[in-house]
Design an enzyme around this catalytic site. Structure first.
Site, PDB file in Angstrom:
ATOM      1  N   TRP A   1       0.825  -1.205   0.000  1.00  0.00           N
ATOM      2  CA  TRP A   1       0.000   0.000   0.000  1.00  0.00           C
ATOM      3  C   TRP A   1       0.862   1.259   0.000  1.00  0.00           C
ATOM      4  O   TRP A   1       0.608   2.198  -0.752  1.00  0.00           O
ATOM      5  CB  TRP A   1      -0.927  -0.041   1.196  1.00  0.00           C
ATOM      6  CG  TRP A   1      -2.102   0.905   1.215  1.00  0.00           C
ATOM      7  CD1 TRP A   1      -2.690   1.404   2.340  1.00  0.00           C
ATOM      8  CD2 TRP A   1      -2.871   1.443   0.126  1.00  0.00           C
ATOM      9  NE1 TRP A   1      -3.767   2.213   2.022  1.00  0.00           N
ATOM     10  CE2 TRP A   1      -3.896   2.263   0.653  1.00  0.00           C
ATOM     11  CE3 TRP A   1      -2.769   1.325  -1.263  1.00  0.00           C
ATOM     12  CZ2 TRP A   1      -4.808   2.952  -0.137  1.00  0.00           C
ATOM     13  CZ3 TRP A   1      -3.693   2.021  -2.063  1.00  0.00           C
ATOM     14  CH2 TRP A   1      -4.689   2.815  -1.500  1.00  0.00           C
TER      15      TRP A   1
ATOM     16  N   GLY B   1     -11.193   3.436   2.157  1.00  0.00           N
ATOM     17  CA  GLY B   1     -12.140   3.098   1.105  1.00  0.00           C
ATOM     18  C   GLY B   1     -11.737   1.816   0.411  1.00  0.00           C
ATOM     19  O   GLY B   1     -10.719   1.203   0.736  1.00  0.00           O
TER      20      GLY B   1
ATOM     21  N   SER C   1      -9.868  -0.077  -1.804  1.00  0.00           N
ATOM     22  CA  SER C   1      -8.664   0.317  -2.549  1.00  0.00           C
ATOM     23  C   SER C   1      -7.526  -0.682  -2.348  1.00  0.00           C
ATOM     24  O   SER C   1      -6.617  -0.452  -1.560  1.00  0.00           O
ATOM     25  CB  SER C   1      -8.198   1.705  -2.087  1.00  0.00           C
ATOM     26  OG  SER C   1      -8.117   1.757  -0.664  1.00  0.00           O
TER      27      SER C   1
ATOM     28  N   ALA D   1      -4.094  -2.297  -3.020  1.00  0.00           N
ATOM     29  CA  ALA D   1      -2.844  -1.737  -3.547  1.00  0.00           C
ATOM     30  C   ALA D   1      -2.511  -2.279  -4.927  1.00  0.00           C
ATOM     31  O   ALA D   1      -1.999  -1.553  -5.790  1.00  0.00           O
ATOM     32  CB  ALA D   1      -1.702  -2.046  -2.574  1.00  0.00           C
TER      33      ALA D   1
ATOM     34  N   LYS E   1     -14.524  -4.069   9.057  1.00  0.00           N
ATOM     35  CA  LYS E   1     -14.811  -4.856   7.846  1.00  0.00           C
ATOM     36  C   LYS E   1     -13.790  -5.977   7.666  1.00  0.00           C
ATOM     37  O   LYS E   1     -14.093  -7.006   7.050  1.00  0.00           O
ATOM     38  CB  LYS E   1     -14.876  -3.949   6.614  1.00  0.00           C
ATOM     39  CG  LYS E   1     -13.616  -3.131   6.304  1.00  0.00           C
ATOM     40  CD  LYS E   1     -12.617  -3.834   5.435  1.00  0.00           C
ATOM     41  CE  LYS E   1     -11.355  -3.021   5.257  1.00  0.00           C
ATOM     42  NZ  LYS E   1     -10.332  -3.688   4.435  1.00  0.00           N
TER      43      LYS E   1
ATOM     44  N   ASP F   1     -15.930  -0.670   1.229  1.00  0.00           N
ATOM     45  CA  ASP F   1     -14.711  -1.346   1.644  1.00  0.00           C
ATOM     46  C   ASP F   1     -15.001  -2.790   2.036  1.00  0.00           C
ATOM     47  O   ASP F   1     -14.198  -3.699   1.804  1.00  0.00           O
ATOM     48  CB  ASP F   1     -14.090  -0.583   2.830  1.00  0.00           C
ATOM     49  CG  ASP F   1     -12.576  -0.745   2.898  1.00  0.00           C
ATOM     50  OD1 ASP F   1     -12.015  -1.501   2.080  1.00  0.00           O
ATOM     51  OD2 ASP F   1     -11.959  -0.119   3.771  1.00  0.00           O
TER      52      ASP F   1
ATOM     53  N   THR G   1     -13.288  -6.225   0.290  1.00  0.00           N
ATOM     54  CA  THR G   1     -12.447  -7.055   1.143  1.00  0.00           C
ATOM     55  C   THR G   1     -13.012  -8.467   1.284  1.00  0.00           C
ATOM     56  O   THR G   1     -12.259  -9.427   1.446  1.00  0.00           O
ATOM     57  CB  THR G   1     -12.284  -6.405   2.529  1.00  0.00           C
ATOM     58  OG1 THR G   1     -11.930  -5.038   2.362  1.00  0.00           O
ATOM     59  CG2 THR G   1     -11.188  -7.083   3.334  1.00  0.00           C
TER      60      THR G   1
ATOM     61  N   SER H   1      -7.507  -9.757  -1.197  1.00  0.00           N
ATOM     62  CA  SER H   1      -7.749  -9.537   0.226  1.00  0.00           C
ATOM     63  C   SER H   1      -7.021 -10.549   1.093  1.00  0.00           C
ATOM     64  O   SER H   1      -7.326 -11.752   1.067  1.00  0.00           O
ATOM     65  CB  SER H   1      -9.251  -9.607   0.518  1.00  0.00           C
ATOM     66  OG  SER H   1      -9.495  -9.637   1.903  1.00  0.00           O
ATOM     67  N   ARG H   2      -6.088 -10.060   1.910  1.00  0.00           N
ATOM     68  CA  ARG H   2      -5.358 -10.952   2.803  1.00  0.00           C
ATOM     69  C   ARG H   2      -6.268 -11.477   3.913  1.00  0.00           C
ATOM     70  O   ARG H   2      -6.074 -12.602   4.399  1.00  0.00           O
ATOM     71  CB  ARG H   2      -4.134 -10.233   3.374  1.00  0.00           C
ATOM     72  CG  ARG H   2      -4.456  -9.055   4.255  1.00  0.00           C
ATOM     73  CD  ARG H   2      -3.224  -8.243   4.602  1.00  0.00           C
ATOM     74  NE  ARG H   2      -2.772  -7.445   3.478  1.00  0.00           N
ATOM     75  CZ  ARG H   2      -1.826  -6.512   3.568  1.00  0.00           C
ATOM     76  NH1 ARG H   2      -1.243  -6.267   4.718  1.00  0.00           N
ATOM     77  NH2 ARG H   2      -1.456  -5.820   2.520  1.00  0.00           N
ATOM     78  N   ASN H   3      -7.246 -10.670   4.327  1.00  0.00           N
ATOM     79  CA  ASN H   3      -8.179 -11.114   5.362  1.00  0.00           C
ATOM     80  C   ASN H   3      -9.071 -12.248   4.845  1.00  0.00           C
ATOM     81  O   ASN H   3      -9.273 -13.252   5.525  1.00  0.00           O
ATOM     82  CB  ASN H   3      -9.032  -9.936   5.826  1.00  0.00           C
ATOM     83  CG  ASN H   3      -8.223  -8.919   6.606  1.00  0.00           C
ATOM     84  OD1 ASN H   3      -7.911  -9.097   7.771  1.00  0.00           O
ATOM     85  ND2 ASN H   3      -7.851  -7.828   5.940  1.00  0.00           N
TER      86      ASN H   3
END
Length: 337
Positions: A12, A134, A136, A138, A189, A242, A246, A252-254
């Protein structure tokens, strides 16, 4: 042209550094790792974090914190949330009165229940602290794919200034005075995204994910409004926007960590596999504590916490959510008598 410092050379921080450079600003990127600094200075590409995105020759990389802060018109805080407070504490001697610091990470500190901007303000009281949040990823910002975010600041002057610094034809920026609501949406989130990933890992479908997203934003908004955030922050880009990206994105790492947990990995095994900070894991316990402090029911977040930290199986957590006592979705419109 402005002079910008970027604290953190992860995906990021690197993507935003490139964005600001393309907007005509002079950019200096700081990393705590001298090895990373040397690699970026030589390769002009972060091959592990942002592969395929070339970095300009006049972008400066340094492990000297003072060089990245002193004389800069604004500084972007892009370190992972668990390291925000410690980094801010080290930055304090170099930050001048009124210097703008823009936090772009997302998280809540478990021990204090503070958002990241609150932590930065506590450590660097002389700074003018703002946030950028927001939908976004990377990876997409680095590839210049159209993205829309929000800048939150205490004054309209600071918000308008940062809007001008960041905005271009592929990166649209709105402004907001609701820093708290923006940060709560961005932090919580990540916990719901873990749940969405777990559902994917269990083999559930689109129906399940849609339910998690919609009921998840209800939990986030109930808590956020009770804490003083504006409902518009949760129904807008920094809330539902967001949350959608995600929960659904391959970037998304989550969601990825949740998926691995749904597949049978432990929380630690999943985090090791992702190889980046999974910020939702660090926010989950804090979210549960906030729910109890403000008297807000957070069933999805509580079940994620039980899976991560209490040894509950993911399938049992889903079963408990499905078998909760029946109730109305809302009471905004009364029944006709």
């Amino acid at each position: 042209m402005a002079k910008a410092g970027i604290m953190g050379a992860g995906s990021w921080g690197t993507a935003l550094a490139l964005l600001l450079h393309k907007n005509g600003h002079e950019v200096t990127v700081w990393s705590i790792s001298e090895e990373e600094v040397q690699m970026l200075s030589k390769e002009r590409e972060h091959k592990s974090k942002l592969p395929g995105v070339k970095l300009p020759e006049d972008m400066v990389f340094t492990s000297d914190m003072e060089k990245a802060i002193v004389g800069k018109d604004f500084v972007v805080m892009a370190v992972p949330s668990p390291f925000t407070r410690g980094t801010a504490r080290k930055m304090k001697p170099y930050v001048k009165e009124g210097q703008i610091l823009v936090d772009v990470a997302k998280g809540i500190e478990e021990s204090t229940l503070m958002t990241l901007s609150q932590q930065i303000e506590e450590e660097i009281p002389q700074a003018d602290v703002a946030v950028l949040s927001g939908p976004s990823h990377a990876e997409e910002v680095g590839r210049e794919l159209p993205t829309i975010v929000v800048v939150g600041a205490k004054t309209k002057e600071t918000a308008d200034y940062l809007q001008e610094m960041f905005m271009n034809e592929v990166f649209r920026v709105y402004t907001s005075p609701d820093i708290l609501g923006m940060e709560l949406g961005g932090s919580l989130k990540n916990v719901i995204a873990l749940a969405a990933g777990i559902a994917d890992g269990l083999g559930y479908g689109d129906n399940t994910k849609a339910a998690l997203i919609t009921r998840g934003i209800q939990e986030i908004a109930r808590l956020g409004v009770k804490m003083g955030g504006a409902i518009e922050s949760f129904t807008g880009l920094t809330g539902i926007g967001d949350l959608i990206v995600t929960c659904a994105s391959v970037h998304s790492r989550n969601r990825k960590a949740g998926y691995l947990i749904g597949q049978g990995m432990s929380m630690q095994e999943a985090m090791d596999e992702v190889k980046m900070v999974v910020e939702g894991v660090y926010s989950t316990k804090a979210a549960v504590k906030l729910g109890k402090k403000y008297g807000v029911d957070l069933p999805i977040i509580e079940q994620v916490n039980a899976v991560l930290f209490e040894g509950k199986s993911a399938s049992e957590a889903v079963k408990e959510l499905m078998m909760r006592e029946g109730k109305a979705e809302h009471t905004a419109k009364p029944w006709d008598e």
